[in-house]
Design an enzyme around this catalytic site. Sequence first.
Site: not given
Length: 384
Positions: A123-125, A157, A240, A362-363
Amino acid sequence: MSSREAFSNWLSENLNGEFEKIRWRGGPGDEDAFPELRQAWEAKLGEGGWIGAAWPKSFGGREADLMELVGLNEEYAIHGGPGRAGHIGETLVAPTLIAYGTKWQQETFLEDIRLGRVFWCQGYSEPNAGSDLSNIKTKAVQLDGKWVINGQKIWTSLAHEADWVFVVARAVEGSKGRDGLVFLLVPLDQPGVDIRPIRQISGSAEFNEVYFTDAITTEECLVGEVGNGWDIAMALLGFERGTSTLGQQMLFRNELDELIRRAKQNNAWENPFIKKRIAKAHAGLKIMRFSAFRTLQGGEDGTLRPEALISKIYWATWHRDLGDLAMDVLGYDADLIIDGELDRLQKMYLFSRADTIYAGTNEIQKNIISERALSMPREPRGAK
């Protein structure tokens, strides 16, 4: 007999019968395949003593070294081992609790993870805290010996298949950024948690929105202290980028092997441009493997060598390119859906579109590399 040989023999004896149909399944874009059977497989792995190989023996592990872990993961891939339903618990939660957890937390959670009985999600984002994780708005308040949690997480996820979630939340009123955060272990089976799967273009729905409305966990489920949730969260991300990358690379290897098999089957292999790109993908996977060895030389507390910070942008870009290559190998068949179901390579292609976006675009990865690995200064706002 080496641990690798023992594991190979064990897989030959056990990855068959009812488990035959999950061989090669459950990889990227296919993570919602046969969820109950893959969870049963986790219990089988736990019964055989193959979960937590790198853990200390005091926690039921084998204290496997780096090369042993590489060997075990390679054997798993060679035998077509399914995507691991319990990988978040084994490779993220467990190392974090071993390094930072209390004795009660270790005794309460580690055995169930090791035996494949309990499953975890992350539960991060949040809607406004994806690439910028420090912008977390979910709140946690201490009340009568418990933590009360309110807020929303997204892109979680396998939350719909998990029993517990680890949550980063803001616990200090008025705090901003990385300050005032807590790292909590929260049960999902309770009235205050609402899980809503997100259907993707691949047809799968392994990601979820998770809403917390006065959800509760006990004070004992606080990892670390109030205010150092960011440090715990970053240490977990270090794990991770560590051992969990080995399993991921083995899934990538299986995908590349399938792509090569299909290229030889439909004669795409005879195209020199296709063959050159396959060779490049093979070399890229080897580079990823050796780069992972450097990553795994970080500390047991989740700290990383600066070189490890390139791993996410590297594998995400590599996998996205592999998806493009898969479509070119399939040729005209890439546009067809046979018998109403997407082909394995089609699913991989569609899922790989997200690789360079989730877990930090990626940025954002380039910013992380420049600031944390190269110690470059941030450009002031408005500067040209």
